[in-house]
Design a protein around this motif. Structure first.
Motif, short mmCIF file in Angstrom:
data_model
loop_
_atom_site.label_atom_id
_atom_site.label_comp_id
_atom_site.label_asym_id
_atom_site.label_seq_id
_atom_site.Cartn_x
_atom_site.Cartn_y
_atom_site.Cartn_z
N ILE A 162 -26.29 8.08 -57.73
CA ILE A 162 -27.15 7.37 -58.69
C ILE A 162 -26.35 6.32 -59.44
CG2 ILE A 162 -28.51 7.63 -60.81
CD1 ILE A 162 -29.44 10.36 -59.62
N ALA A 163 -25.13 6.67 -59.87
CA ALA A 163 -24.29 5.71 -60.58
C ALA A 163 -23.92 4.54 -59.67
CB ALA A 163 -23.02 6.40 -61.10
N GLY A 164 -23.59 4.83 -58.42
CA GLY A 164 -23.24 3.77 -57.48
C GLY A 164 -24.40 2.83 -57.21
N LEU A 165 -25.58 3.39 -57.01
CA LEU A 165 -26.76 2.56 -56.74
C LEU A 165 -27.20 1.80 -57.99
CD1 LEU A 165 -28.74 4.97 -54.41
CD2 LEU A 165 -27.37 2.98 -53.76
N SER A 166 -27.04 2.42 -59.15
CA SER A 166 -27.37 1.73 -60.40
C SER A 166 -26.44 0.54 -60.61
CB SER A 166 -27.26 2.69 -61.59
OG SER A 166 -28.23 3.70 -61.49
N ALA A 167 -25.15 0.76 -60.36
CA ALA A 167 -24.19 -0.34 -60.50
C ALA A 167 -24.53 -1.47 -59.52
CB ALA A 167 -22.77 0.16 -60.26
N ARG A 168 -24.91 -1.09 -58.31
CA ARG A 168 -25.20 -2.08 -57.28
C ARG A 168 -26.47 -2.88 -57.59
NH1 ARG A 168 -25.37 0.12 -51.28
NH2 ARG A 168 -23.13 0.06 -51.58
N TYR A 169 -27.55 -2.19 -57.99
CA TYR A 169 -28.83 -2.88 -58.11
C TYR A 169 -29.25 -3.20 -59.55
CZ TYR A 169 -29.29 -1.80 -53.20
OH TYR A 169 -29.07 -1.73 -51.87
N LEU A 170 -28.94 -2.35 -60.50
CA LEU A 170 -29.35 -2.60 -61.87
C LEU A 170 -28.38 -3.53 -62.59
CD1 LEU A 170 -30.55 0.96 -62.96
CD2 LEU A 170 -31.94 -0.98 -62.18
N PHE A 171 -27.08 -3.31 -62.35
CA PHE A 171 -26.07 -4.08 -63.07
C PHE A 171 -25.45 -5.18 -62.21
CE2 PHE A 171 -25.95 0.26 -64.92
CZ PHE A 171 -26.59 -0.06 -66.10
N ARG A 172 -25.94 -5.30 -60.96
CA ARG A 172 -25.50 -6.35 -60.03
C ARG A 172 -23.97 -6.36 -59.86
NH1 ARG A 172 -30.39 -6.27 -58.82
NH2 ARG A 172 -31.89 -7.69 -59.72
N ARG A 173 -23.42 -5.16 -59.70
CA ARG A 173 -21.97 -4.99 -59.50
C ARG A 173 -21.74 -4.25 -58.18
NH1 ARG A 173 -18.85 -4.34 -64.23
NH2 ARG A 173 -17.14 -4.51 -62.74
N PRO A 174 -21.92 -4.93 -57.05
CA PRO A 174 -21.83 -4.24 -55.76
C PRO A 174 -20.47 -3.59 -55.49
CG PRO A 174 -22.01 -6.62 -55.44
CD PRO A 174 -22.20 -6.35 -56.90
N GLY A 175 -19.39 -4.21 -55.94
CA GLY A 175 -18.07 -3.62 -55.74
C GLY A 175 -17.92 -2.30 -56.47
N LEU A 176 -18.34 -2.27 -57.73
CA LEU A 176 -18.30 -1.03 -58.50
C LEU A 176 -19.22 0.00 -57.87
CD1 LEU A 176 -17.46 0.61 -60.98
CD2 LEU A 176 -19.34 -0.51 -62.25
N GLY A 177 -20.38 -0.44 -57.40
CA GLY A 177 -21.32 0.47 -56.75
C GLY A 177 -20.71 1.14 -55.54
N THR A 178 -20.03 0.36 -54.72
CA THR A 178 -19.37 0.91 -53.53
C THR A 178 -18.28 1.91 -53.92
OG1 THR A 178 -19.85 -1.08 -52.27
CG2 THR A 178 -18.07 0.32 -51.45
N ALA A 179 -17.50 1.56 -54.94
CA ALA A 179 -16.43 2.47 -55.41
C ALA A 179 -17.02 3.80 -55.88
CB ALA A 179 -15.64 1.80 -56.52
N LEU A 180 -18.13 3.73 -56.61
CA LEU A 180 -18.75 4.97 -57.08
C LEU A 180 -19.35 5.77 -55.93
CD1 LEU A 180 -20.40 3.57 -60.32
CD2 LEU A 180 -18.54 5.24 -60.20
N LEU A 181 -19.88 5.10 -54.93
CA LEU A 181 -20.44 5.81 -53.77
C LEU A 181 -19.35 6.51 -52.96
CD1 LEU A 181 -23.15 3.26 -52.62
CD2 LEU A 181 -23.54 5.50 -53.66
N ILE A 182 -18.15 5.96 -52.98
CA ILE A 182 -17.03 6.57 -52.26
C ILE A 182 -16.62 7.89 -52.91
CG2 ILE A 182 -14.56 6.26 -51.73
CD1 ILE A 182 -15.22 3.32 -51.14
N VAL A 183 -16.93 8.05 -54.19
CA VAL A 183 -16.60 9.29 -54.90
C VAL A 183 -17.35 10.48 -54.31
CG1 VAL A 183 -16.78 10.45 -57.14
CG2 VAL A 183 -15.96 8.10 -57.03
N ALA A 184 -18.56 10.25 -53.77
CA ALA A 184 -19.39 11.36 -53.28
C ALA A 184 -18.66 12.23 -52.24
CB ALA A 184 -20.71 10.82 -52.75
N PRO A 185 -18.05 11.66 -51.18
CA PRO A 185 -17.36 12.55 -50.24
C PRO A 185 -16.11 13.19 -50.82
CG PRO A 185 -17.27 10.26 -49.48
CD PRO A 185 -18.14 10.29 -50.69
#
Length: 191
Positions: free
Chosen positions: A18-41
């Protein structure tokens, strides 16, 4: 302790998504979004380490340890797809993306068969984890509870297989509109 770790890891997994997707789409920070999504695994690796350290430290395996193996197997096999599922809905809701497609008929049946392969991967990962833990601990008395999980993995796979077979013979029909909907929502000819 392990059950608490599983719950915490599951919550942390979805919070990372949720944090990664929020960063990507709500805050328009795709790099941060990707970094947060990498935390999941990474969360799965932490859970696996906790289970292993608990048993190597003298703990006796319980149903929670088996559940952790199943959770990790599902997360490894289905994780990318779970993220893609959430991503499509976020993109539709917050970034004017297309609505998520609802599959029916042959396309849904093919998806069910792809799920069978993915579930096979999930139960294989879980079985390897269970087998590795049993071998590492090397004490049948302390790992007895884990042996029963191999049959549970077989049941999980069998349920998914039956699901796919059922939709092979009885495909999922497309949603039909009620008869009155077509009359009230059809374009009016104004000649």
């Amino acid at each position: 302790m392990i059950l608490t770790a599983i719950v915490i890891c599951e919550v942390a997994f979805w919070l990372a998504i949720i944090a990664g997707l929020s960063a990507r789409y709500l805050f328009r920070r795709p790099g941060l979004g990707t970094a947060l999504l990498i935390v999941a695994p990474v969360i799965d690796v932490i859970l696996l380490a906790l289970v292993t350290f608990d048993l190597l430290g003298g703990g006796t395996a319980s149903w929670q340890h088996g559940l952790a193996a199943i959770y990790i197997g599902i997360s490894v096999a289905y994780g990318k797809r779970m993220v893609a599922w959430a991503d499509a809905r976020f993109k539709h809701r917050f970034a004017d993306g297309p609505p998520p497609e609802k599959l029916t008929g042959l396309r849904y049946t093919l998806k069910c068969w792809r799920d069978v392969l993915t579930t096979a991967a999930a139960v294989t990962v879980a079985a390897v984890i269970l087998g590795a833990i049993i071998a590492l601990v090397d004490d049948p008395r302390r790992t007895e509870a884990l042996s029963g999980y191999f049959s549970i993995l077989g049941i999980i796979f069998a349920i998914d297989l039956v699901w796919a077979v059922s939709y092979t013979f009885w495909p999922k029909a497309p949603a039909t509109l009620p008869p009155h909907y077509a009359d009230t929502h059809a374009p009016q000819n104004r000649h």
